[in-house]
Design an enzyme around this catalytic site. Structure first.
Site, PDB file in Angstrom:
ATOM      1  N   ASN A  11       0.875  -1.179   0.000  1.00 16.19           N
ATOM      2  CA  ASN A  11       0.000   0.000   0.000  1.00 16.19           C
ATOM      3  C   ASN A  11       0.908   1.223   0.000  1.00 16.19           C
ATOM      4  O   ASN A  11       1.480   1.577   1.024  1.00 16.19           O
ATOM      5  CB  ASN A  11      -0.896  -0.026   1.253  1.00 16.19           C
ATOM      6  N   LYS A  13       0.158   4.267  -0.321  1.00 13.64           N
ATOM      7  CA  LYS A  13      -0.437   5.500   0.219  1.00 13.64           C
ATOM      8  C   LYS A  13      -0.112   6.671  -0.715  1.00 13.64           C
ATOM      9  O   LYS A  13      -0.049   6.472  -1.930  1.00 13.64           O
ATOM     10  CB  LYS A  13       0.037   5.727   1.655  1.00 13.64           C
ATOM     11  N   HIS A  96      -9.704   1.496   4.756  1.00 15.43           N
ATOM     12  CA  HIS A  96      -8.436   1.674   5.470  1.00 15.43           C
ATOM     13  C   HIS A  96      -8.656   2.648   6.631  1.00 15.43           C
ATOM     14  O   HIS A  96      -9.448   3.596   6.509  1.00 15.43           O
ATOM     15  CB  HIS A  96      -7.367   2.219   4.513  1.00 15.43           C
ATOM     16  N   GLU A  98      -7.025   5.033   7.668  1.00 15.19           N
ATOM     17  CA  GLU A  98      -6.782   6.449   7.336  1.00 15.19           C
ATOM     18  C   GLU A  98      -7.989   7.058   6.631  1.00 15.19           C
ATOM     19  O   GLU A  98      -8.266   8.249   6.789  1.00 15.19           O
ATOM     20  CB  GLU A  98      -5.489   6.566   6.500  1.00 15.19           C
ATOM     21  N   GLU A 167      -5.751  -4.647  10.512  1.00 15.58           N
ATOM     22  CA  GLU A 167      -4.727  -3.619  10.697  1.00 15.58           C
ATOM     23  C   GLU A 167      -5.003  -2.859  11.997  1.00 15.58           C
ATOM     24  O   GLU A 167      -5.780  -1.893  12.005  1.00 15.58           O
ATOM     25  CB  GLU A 167      -4.747  -2.637   9.531  1.00 15.58           C
ATOM     26  N   GLY A 173       2.224   2.427  10.700  1.00 12.46           N
ATOM     27  CA  GLY A 173       3.206   3.495  10.525  1.00 12.46           C
ATOM     28  C   GLY A 173       3.906   3.907  11.813  1.00 12.46           C
ATOM     29  O   GLY A 173       4.604   4.913  11.848  1.00 12.46           O
ATOM     30  N   SER A 211       3.032  -1.969  10.347  1.00 10.98           N
ATOM     31  CA  SER A 211       4.481  -2.050  10.557  1.00 10.98           C
ATOM     32  C   SER A 211       5.050  -3.437  10.259  1.00 10.98           C
ATOM     33  O   SER A 211       5.996  -3.887  10.901  1.00 10.98           O
ATOM     34  CB  SER A 211       4.856  -1.610  11.980  1.00 10.98           C
TER      35      SER A 211
HETATM   36  P1  PGA Z   1       2.561   0.353   7.582  1.00 12.02           P
HETATM   37  O1  PGA Z   1       1.123   0.584   6.919  1.00 12.02           O
HETATM   38  O2  PGA Z   1       3.073  -0.954   7.073  1.00 12.02           O
HETATM   39  O3  PGA Z   1       3.384   1.526   7.131  1.00 12.02           O
HETATM   40  O4  PGA Z   1       2.354   0.327   9.059  1.00 12.02           O
HETATM   41  C1  PGA Z   1       0.233  -0.484   6.710  1.00 12.02           C
HETATM   42  C2  PGA Z   1      -1.050   0.040   6.119  1.00 12.02           C
HETATM   43  O5  PGA Z   1      -1.496   1.125   6.539  1.00 12.02           O
HETATM   44  O6  PGA Z   1      -1.649  -0.601   5.249  1.00 12.02           O
END
Ligand code: PGA
Length: 250
Positions: A11, A13, A96, A98, A167, A173, A211
């Protein structure tokens, strides 16, 4: 180990540029020949055409990060499932954290987005996950079950075609990863919920995200109900993503 090949999804982003994307895929192509896992990259919508062309000669599928809950019409700025289909998009992330957090997406909207994707022949990657406050209040199971229930309710038997991604919001992140045991515990809950809705639950991929990186991928993928990963930060670094694909292909 589960029965079907692992599915590893990057992903990106809001990262990338025409030149960086081309360099990334060149590196990936050099390294991916013949790996035995399934892989996809979910890229910003403006790069779908470029990435469709670049990934065509690779085993890596193309994915989007979101789609509109509407079919067609006066929805400025939105991108429909049918439009994504025009670019051979195979997967679309929906719900997601976010999007839920910064764009106020509700469980009902996420369920409708999953429906739009399925109707267009796109596999929705339905994200669920609890915040730190929810985990600390002992609400993890009820939160993820509520989020998944909305999608199951809206999609009936088509549910067997979705991918689920667990998640935990506190792990995204942040460099904090759920332990393999914490991940497995929630994945088992989600599997049971899928089993109650679909005879195909055993083969439905449940990905872990938050992460995930080259150092922790093996222990997470070793869990019985972890069928792959949704990888943010580490999917932006070609060598890291490649080594994660290699682990997934073991
Ligand atoms: P990350 O993000 O691996 O940077 O923690 C995962 C995601 O948001 O899909």
């Amino acid at each position: 180990m589960s029965k079907t090949p692992k599915l590893m999804v990057g992903n990106w982003k809001m990262h990338g540029s025409l030149s960086a994307n081309a360099a990334f895929v060149a590196g990936l192509t050099a390294g991916v020949s013949g790996f035995a896992c399934r892989a996809a990259l979910c890229v910003p919508a403006v790069y779908l055409a470029q990435m469709q062309a670049l990934l065509a000669a690779t085993p890596v599928a193309l994915g989007a990060q979101d789609l509109s809950a509407h079919d067609v019409g006066a929805y400025t700025g939105e991108v429909s499932a049918q439009m994504l289909r025009d670019f051979s998009v195979r997967y679309a992330i929906v719900g997601h954290s976010e999007r839920r957090q910064y764009h106020g997406e509700t469980d009902a909207q996420v369920a409708t987005k999953a429906q739009r994707a399925l109707a267009a022949g796109i596999t929705p990657i339905v994200c669920v996950g609890e915040s730190l406050a929810e985990r600390e209040a002992g609400l993890t199971e009820s939160v993820v079950k509520r989020q998944l229930a909305a999608v199951i309710h809206a999609n009936g038997h088509c549910i067997s075609e979705i991918v689920v991604a667990y998640e935990p919001v506190w792990a995204i992140g942040t460099g904090l990863t759920a332990t393999p045991e914490q991940a497995q515990q929630v994945h088992a809950v989600l599997r049971a919920q899928l089993r109650a809705a679909s005879a195909h639950a055993p083969r439905m991929p449940i990905l872990y995200g938050g992460s995930m990186n080259a150092s922790n991928v093996a222990s997470l993928l070793d869990q019985a109900d972890v069928d792959g990963g949704l990888v943010g930060g580490a999917s932006l670094k070609g060598p890291d993503f490649l080594s994660m694909l290699a682990v997934a292909a073991r």
